[in-house]
Motif scaffolding. Structure first.
Motif, short mmCIF file in Angstrom:
data_model
loop_
_atom_site.label_atom_id
_atom_site.label_comp_id
_atom_site.label_asym_id
_atom_site.label_seq_id
_atom_site.Cartn_x
_atom_site.Cartn_y
_atom_site.Cartn_z
N ARG A 108 16.64 -14.06 -14.36
CA ARG A 108 15.50 -13.90 -15.27
C ARG A 108 14.34 -14.79 -14.84
N ILE A 109 14.62 -16.00 -14.40
CA ILE A 109 13.58 -16.89 -13.89
C ILE A 109 12.87 -16.21 -12.72
N GLN A 110 13.64 -15.67 -11.80
CA GLN A 110 13.08 -14.98 -10.63
C GLN A 110 12.20 -13.81 -11.07
N GLU A 111 12.67 -13.01 -12.04
CA GLU A 111 11.90 -11.87 -12.53
C GLU A 111 10.57 -12.31 -13.14
N ILE A 112 10.60 -13.36 -13.94
CA ILE A 112 9.38 -13.86 -14.59
C ILE A 112 8.36 -14.31 -13.55
N VAL A 113 8.82 -15.06 -12.55
CA VAL A 113 7.92 -15.55 -11.52
C VAL A 113 7.35 -14.37 -10.71
N GLU A 114 8.19 -13.41 -10.37
CA GLU A 114 7.71 -12.24 -9.62
C GLU A 114 6.64 -11.48 -10.40
N GLU A 115 6.85 -11.29 -11.68
CA GLU A 115 5.87 -10.59 -12.51
C GLU A 115 4.58 -11.39 -12.62
N ALA A 116 4.70 -12.71 -12.77
CA ALA A 116 3.51 -13.56 -12.88
C ALA A 116 2.68 -13.48 -11.60
N VAL A 117 3.33 -13.54 -10.45
CA VAL A 117 2.61 -13.48 -9.18
C VAL A 117 1.99 -12.09 -8.99
N LYS A 118 2.74 -11.08 -9.35
CA LYS A 118 2.27 -9.70 -9.15
C LYS A 118 1.04 -9.36 -10.00
N TYR A 119 0.99 -9.87 -11.24
CA TYR A 119 -0.06 -9.46 -12.16
C TYR A 119 -1.12 -10.52 -12.46
N THR A 120 -1.05 -11.66 -11.79
CA THR A 120 -2.07 -12.68 -11.98
C THR A 120 -3.29 -12.31 -11.14
N PRO A 121 -4.47 -12.31 -11.72
CA PRO A 121 -5.68 -11.94 -10.96
C PRO A 121 -5.90 -12.88 -9.78
N THR A 122 -6.42 -12.32 -8.69
CA THR A 122 -6.75 -13.09 -7.50
C THR A 122 -8.18 -12.78 -7.07
N SER A 123 -8.75 -13.66 -6.27
CA SER A 123 -10.10 -13.44 -5.75
C SER A 123 -10.15 -12.13 -4.98
N PHE A 124 -11.14 -11.34 -5.28
CA PHE A 124 -11.35 -10.07 -4.60
C PHE A 124 -10.12 -9.16 -4.66
N GLN B 291 -4.52 -10.28 -3.78
CA GLN B 291 -3.07 -10.37 -3.97
C GLN B 291 -2.41 -11.26 -2.91
N THR B 292 -2.97 -12.44 -2.71
CA THR B 292 -2.48 -13.35 -1.68
C THR B 292 -1.59 -14.46 -2.24
N SER B 293 -1.27 -14.41 -3.51
CA SER B 293 -0.44 -15.45 -4.11
C SER B 293 1.02 -15.24 -3.73
N ARG B 294 1.69 -16.35 -3.51
CA ARG B 294 3.12 -16.34 -3.19
C ARG B 294 3.79 -17.44 -4.00
N ALA B 295 5.08 -17.29 -4.23
CA ALA B 295 5.83 -18.31 -4.97
C ALA B 295 7.20 -18.50 -4.35
N ASN C 120 -6.51 -18.11 3.96
CA ASN C 120 -7.00 -17.44 5.17
C ASN C 120 -7.33 -15.99 4.90
N VAL C 121 -6.51 -15.35 4.09
CA VAL C 121 -6.76 -13.95 3.76
C VAL C 121 -8.02 -13.84 2.91
N VAL C 122 -8.15 -14.72 1.90
CA VAL C 122 -9.32 -14.71 1.05
C VAL C 122 -10.58 -14.99 1.88
N ALA C 123 -10.53 -15.98 2.79
CA ALA C 123 -11.67 -16.32 3.61
C ALA C 123 -12.03 -15.13 4.51
N GLY C 124 -11.04 -14.42 5.00
CA GLY C 124 -11.30 -13.26 5.85
C GLY C 124 -12.02 -12.16 5.09
N LEU C 125 -11.72 -12.03 3.80
CA LEU C 125 -12.39 -11.02 3.00
C LEU C 125 -13.85 -11.36 2.73
N GLN C 126 -14.16 -12.65 2.74
CA GLN C 126 -15.51 -13.07 2.42
C GLN C 126 -16.44 -12.97 3.63
N GLN C 127 -15.90 -12.86 4.81
CA GLN C 127 -16.74 -12.86 6.03
C GLN C 127 -17.44 -11.54 6.22
#
Length: 111
Positions: free
Chosen positions: A28-44, A47-51, A104-111
């Motif tokens: 259940r801990i794993q499921e909660i963290v996966e859902e949090a990472v999947k649905y938390t907003p990211t720059s642009f 979806q570059t968040s990892r846990a 690095n992914v976010v910076a690449g999107l901004q270039q």
């Protein structure tokens, strides 16, 4: 209203009741963290968040390594006492979740 909001921010404190007691399953801990990472907003919407979820002996190993490294950095045992107390507090929990953002992914999107 604004003054109350800022007062609330300034007065906010975290109180921890951390223990090794398992209150929900590891799965259940794993499921909660996966859902949090999947649905938390990211720059642009990059979806570059990892846990990384560390439980049991892996959790303890992380905080043991962290303490050993910080002890070397500080060098003075007297000055290290407050840091050791923090490490013991973190180690006393059931697990640790480390969140990462791939800039690095976010910076690449901004270039």
């Amino acid at each position: 209203m604004t003054k109350d909001f800022f007062t609330a921010l300034k007065d906010r404190r975290s109180y921890y009741g951390i223990s090794k007691e398992q209150v929900i399953s590891d799965q259940r801990i794993q499921e909660i963290v996966e859902e949090a990472v999947k649905y938390t907003p990211t720059s642009f919407n990059s979806q570059t968040s990892r846990a990384v979820v560390l439980l049991g002996e892996h959790h303890d190993k992380l905080w043991n390594i962290t303490e050993d490294i910080l002890r070397e950095v500080v060098g003075n045992e007297e000055q290290f006492k407050s840091t050791a107390e923090k490490m013991n507090g973190f180690r006393s929990g059931y697990g640790t979740v480390l969140f990462f953002e791939d800039n690095n992914v976010v910076a690449g999107l901004q270039q």
